[in-house]
Write a protein that holds these residues in place. Structure first.
Motif, PDB file in Angstrom:
ATOM      1  N   PRO A 267       9.850   6.473  -7.210  1.00  0.00           N
ATOM      2  CA  PRO A 267      10.322   7.061  -5.958  1.00  0.00           C
ATOM      3  C   PRO A 267      11.239   8.273  -6.150  1.00  0.00           C
ATOM      4  N   ASN A 268      11.791   8.449  -7.357  1.00  0.00           N
ATOM      5  CA  ASN A 268      12.626   9.625  -7.619  1.00  0.00           C
ATOM      6  C   ASN A 268      11.824  10.920  -7.533  1.00  0.00           C
ATOM      7  N   LEU A 269      10.499  10.821  -7.651  1.00  0.00           N
ATOM      8  CA  LEU A 269       9.641  12.010  -7.523  1.00  0.00           C
ATOM      9  C   LEU A 269       9.711  12.616  -6.118  1.00  0.00           C
ATOM     10  N   ILE A 270      10.072  11.796  -5.131  1.00  0.00           N
ATOM     11  CA  ILE A 270      10.158  12.303  -3.754  1.00  0.00           C
ATOM     12  C   ILE A 270      11.200  13.419  -3.672  1.00  0.00           C
ATOM     13  N   GLN A 271      12.296  13.272  -4.386  1.00  0.00           N
ATOM     14  CA  GLN A 271      13.341  14.299  -4.389  1.00  0.00           C
ATOM     15  C   GLN A 271      13.122  15.338  -5.485  1.00  0.00           C
ATOM     16  N   ALA A 272      12.444  14.946  -6.559  1.00  0.00           N
ATOM     17  CA  ALA A 272      12.268  15.853  -7.707  1.00  0.00           C
ATOM     18  C   ALA A 272      11.158  16.878  -7.475  1.00  0.00           C
TER      19      ALA A 272
ATOM     20  N   HIS B 172       9.622  15.231   2.964  1.00  0.00           N
ATOM     21  CA  HIS B 172      10.585  14.138   3.176  1.00  0.00           C
ATOM     22  C   HIS B 172      11.690  14.552   4.157  1.00  0.00           C
ATOM     23  N   GLN B 173      12.070  15.820   4.135  1.00  0.00           N
ATOM     24  CA  GLN B 173      13.095  16.307   5.064  1.00  0.00           C
ATOM     25  C   GLN B 173      12.587  16.326   6.509  1.00  0.00           C
ATOM     26  N   VAL B 174      11.286  16.474   6.682  1.00  0.00           N
ATOM     27  CA  VAL B 174      10.683  16.521   8.020  1.00  0.00           C
ATOM     28  C   VAL B 174      10.252  15.128   8.478  1.00  0.00           C
ATOM     29  N   GLN B 175       9.622  14.388   7.592  1.00  0.00           N
ATOM     30  CA  GLN B 175       9.114  13.035   7.886  1.00  0.00           C
ATOM     31  C   GLN B 175       9.406  12.185   6.648  1.00  0.00           C
ATOM     32  N   PRO B 176      10.498  11.402   6.678  1.00  0.00           N
ATOM     33  CA  PRO B 176      10.914  10.664   5.486  1.00  0.00           C
ATOM     34  C   PRO B 176       9.808   9.804   4.866  1.00  0.00           C
ATOM     35  N   ILE B 177       9.745   9.861   3.534  1.00  0.00           N
ATOM     36  CA  ILE B 177       8.733   9.151   2.749  1.00  0.00           C
ATOM     37  C   ILE B 177       9.341   7.868   2.197  1.00  0.00           C
ATOM     38  N   ALA B 178       8.613   6.763   2.334  1.00  0.00           N
ATOM     39  CA  ALA B 178       9.076   5.466   1.837  1.00  0.00           C
ATOM     40  C   ALA B 178       8.586   5.192   0.416  1.00  0.00           C
ATOM     41  N   ARG B 179       7.278   5.351   0.188  1.00  0.00           N
ATOM     42  CA  ARG B 179       6.677   4.990  -1.109  1.00  0.00           C
ATOM     43  C   ARG B 179       5.568   5.958  -1.449  1.00  0.00           C
ATOM     44  N   ILE B 180       5.367   6.146  -2.757  1.00  0.00           N
ATOM     45  CA  ILE B 180       4.281   6.997  -3.239  1.00  0.00           C
ATOM     46  C   ILE B 180       3.486   6.222  -4.278  1.00  0.00           C
ATOM     47  N   GLY B 181       2.203   6.536  -4.387  1.00  0.00           N
ATOM     48  CA  GLY B 181       1.390   5.802  -5.329  1.00  0.00           C
ATOM     49  C   GLY B 181       0.105   6.518  -5.697  1.00  0.00           C
ATOM     50  N   LEU B 182      -0.583   5.931  -6.635  1.00  0.00           N
ATOM     51  CA  LEU B 182      -1.867   6.418  -7.102  1.00  0.00           C
ATOM     52  C   LEU B 182      -2.905   5.344  -6.808  1.00  0.00           C
TER      53      LEU B 182
ATOM     54  N   PHE C  15     -19.193   8.315  -6.516  1.00  0.00           N
ATOM     55  CA  PHE C  15     -20.362   8.207  -7.383  1.00  0.00           C
ATOM     56  C   PHE C  15     -19.943   8.018  -8.842  1.00  0.00           C
ATOM     57  N   ASN C  16     -19.900   9.061  -9.620  1.00  0.00           N
ATOM     58  CA  ASN C  16     -19.679   8.925 -11.066  1.00  0.00           C
ATOM     59  C   ASN C  16     -18.195   9.052 -11.410  1.00  0.00           C
ATOM     60  N   GLY C  17     -17.722   8.175 -12.245  1.00  0.00           N
ATOM     61  CA  GLY C  17     -16.343   8.236 -12.731  1.00  0.00           C
ATOM     62  C   GLY C  17     -15.349   7.630 -11.759  1.00  0.00           C
ATOM     63  N   PRO C  18     -14.212   7.151 -12.281  1.00  0.00           N
ATOM     64  CA  PRO C  18     -13.173   6.642 -11.396  1.00  0.00           C
ATOM     65  C   PRO C  18     -12.619   7.780 -10.531  1.00  0.00           C
ATOM     66  N   ARG C  19     -12.261   7.461  -9.324  1.00  0.00           N
ATOM     67  CA  ARG C  19     -11.712   8.440  -8.366  1.00  0.00           C
ATOM     68  C   ARG C  19     -10.232   8.116  -8.170  1.00  0.00           C
ATOM     69  N   TYR C  20      -9.366   9.064  -8.516  1.00  0.00           N
ATOM     70  CA  TYR C  20      -7.919   8.889  -8.387  1.00  0.00           C
ATOM     71  C   TYR C  20      -7.408   9.736  -7.238  1.00  0.00           C
ATOM     72  N   LEU C  21      -6.563   9.132  -6.414  1.00  0.00           N
ATOM     73  CA  LEU C  21      -6.025   9.790  -5.232  1.00  0.00           C
ATOM     74  C   LEU C  21      -4.539   9.485  -5.116  1.00  0.00           C
ATOM     75  N   PHE C  22      -3.724  10.525  -4.965  1.00  0.00           N
ATOM     76  CA  PHE C  22      -2.312  10.338  -4.644  1.00  0.00           C
ATOM     77  C   PHE C  22      -2.221  10.037  -3.151  1.00  0.00           C
ATOM     78  N   SER C  23      -1.366   9.086  -2.781  1.00  0.00           N
ATOM     79  CA  SER C  23      -1.149   8.783  -1.377  1.00  0.00           C
ATOM     80  C   SER C  23       0.281   8.296  -1.185  1.00  0.00           C
ATOM     81  N   LEU C  24       0.713   8.237   0.067  1.00  0.00           N
ATOM     82  CA  LEU C  24       2.084   7.804   0.334  1.00  0.00           C
ATOM     83  C   LEU C  24       2.171   7.072   1.657  1.00  0.00           C
ATOM     84  N   TYR C  25       3.298   6.392   1.829  1.00  0.00           N
ATOM     85  CA  TYR C  25       3.686   5.783   3.094  1.00  0.00           C
ATOM     86  C   TYR C  25       4.932   6.494   3.589  1.00  0.00           C
ATOM     87  N   PHE C  26       4.953   6.807   4.880  1.00  0.00           N
ATOM     88  CA  PHE C  26       6.165   7.317   5.491  1.00  0.00           C
ATOM     89  C   PHE C  26       7.079   6.136   5.833  1.00  0.00           C
ATOM     90  N   CYS C  27       8.377   6.408   5.950  1.00  0.00           N
ATOM     91  CA  CYS C  27       9.343   5.352   6.287  1.00  0.00           C
ATOM     92  C   CYS C  27       9.044   4.731   7.651  1.00  0.00           C
TER      93      CYS C  27
END
Length: 170
Positions: A45-50, A58-68, A138-150
Motif C-alpha cells: 500500500p505504500n505504492l499509493i503514496q510513492a 488518491h488525492q481526488v478519490q482515496p485508494i484503499a487497496r492495490i493488487g495484481l 487466449f495465450n499466456g497468463p494475463r496480468y492486470l493491475f487493479s485497485l479498490y477505492f476507500c
C-alpha cells in the motif's frame, strides 16, 4: 455501437514506480489467492503514496487497496457486473498475449452490442464495474493491475471528479 464513456475512461497519467514494482515480482513464485474467480496478490500500500500517478488519484478519490490480478491462458471470465465494486482503475500489465475486455448491452433475446477496451501500454483506465463486462484470455497468463477505492462511489461521480482534476483524457 455504444460509446466507451459510460464503460471506461483513459487517464492522462502514467504510473512510474508501480510498473517497476510489478515487473520486479517473480509471478511464478508468488502464492496467488482466489479473488472472485481471479488469482490475486495484494501490492504494498505504500505504492499509493510513492507512485506519482496513484498519489494524484488518491488525492481526488482515496485508494484503499492495490493488487495484481491474473487470468490463466484459454480462460473466459463470463459476462457479469460486480456485486460490490462500483468502479476501479485498471491497467493491463501483459502486452505479449491476446486478450479482450468487452462491455455489452443486451438488445434482444440473444444479442448484445459490445465495446472493447483496447488497453494501451502503461495506461490506467477508470472502469465501470456496474456495466456488463467480460474478459477473454487466449495465450499466456494475463496480468492486470487493479485497485479498490476507500469508498464505493458510482463511476459517473468518480469520472467527474477525475475530469475536474484534469486527470482524464478528453
Amino acid at each position: 455501437m455504444p460509446m466507451a464513456d459510460p464503460y471506461f475512461k483513459e487517464l492522462t497519467l502514467q504510473p512510474d514506480l508501480l510498473l517497476d514494482e510489478i515487473n520486479s515480482i517473480d509471478k511464478e513464485k508468488q502464492i496467488w489467492s482466489d479473488h472472485f474467480g481471479f488469482h490475486a496478490i495484494e501490492l504494498d500500500p505504500n505504492l499509493i503514496q510513492a507512485d506519482a500517478a496513484l498519489k494524484l488519484v488518491h488525492q481526488v478519490q482515496p485508494i484503499a487497496r492495490i493488487g495484481l490480478l491474473m487470468i490463466r491462458p484459454l480462460n473466459f471470465y463470463k459476462w457479469h457486473t460486480d456485486g460490490f465494486r462500483q468502479c476501479c482503475l485498471n491497467m493491463l500489465i501483459s502486452q505479449d498475449h491476446s486478450s479482450h475486455t468487452l462491455f455489452g448491452k443486451q438488445f434482444d433475446y440473444q444479442n448484445m452490442s459490445i465495446v472493447e477496451l483496447k488497453y494501451k501500454p502503461k495506461t490506467l483506465y477508470l472502469f465501470n464495474n456496474q456495466e456488463q463486462h467480460c474478459v477473454i484470455n487466449f495465450n499466456g497468463p494475463r496480468y492486470l493491475f487493479s485497485l479498490y477505492f476507500c469508498e464505493e462511489t458510482p463511476y459517473q461521480i468518480v469520472r467527474d471528479r477525475l475530469a475536474a482534476a484534469g486527470l482524464l483524457a478528453p
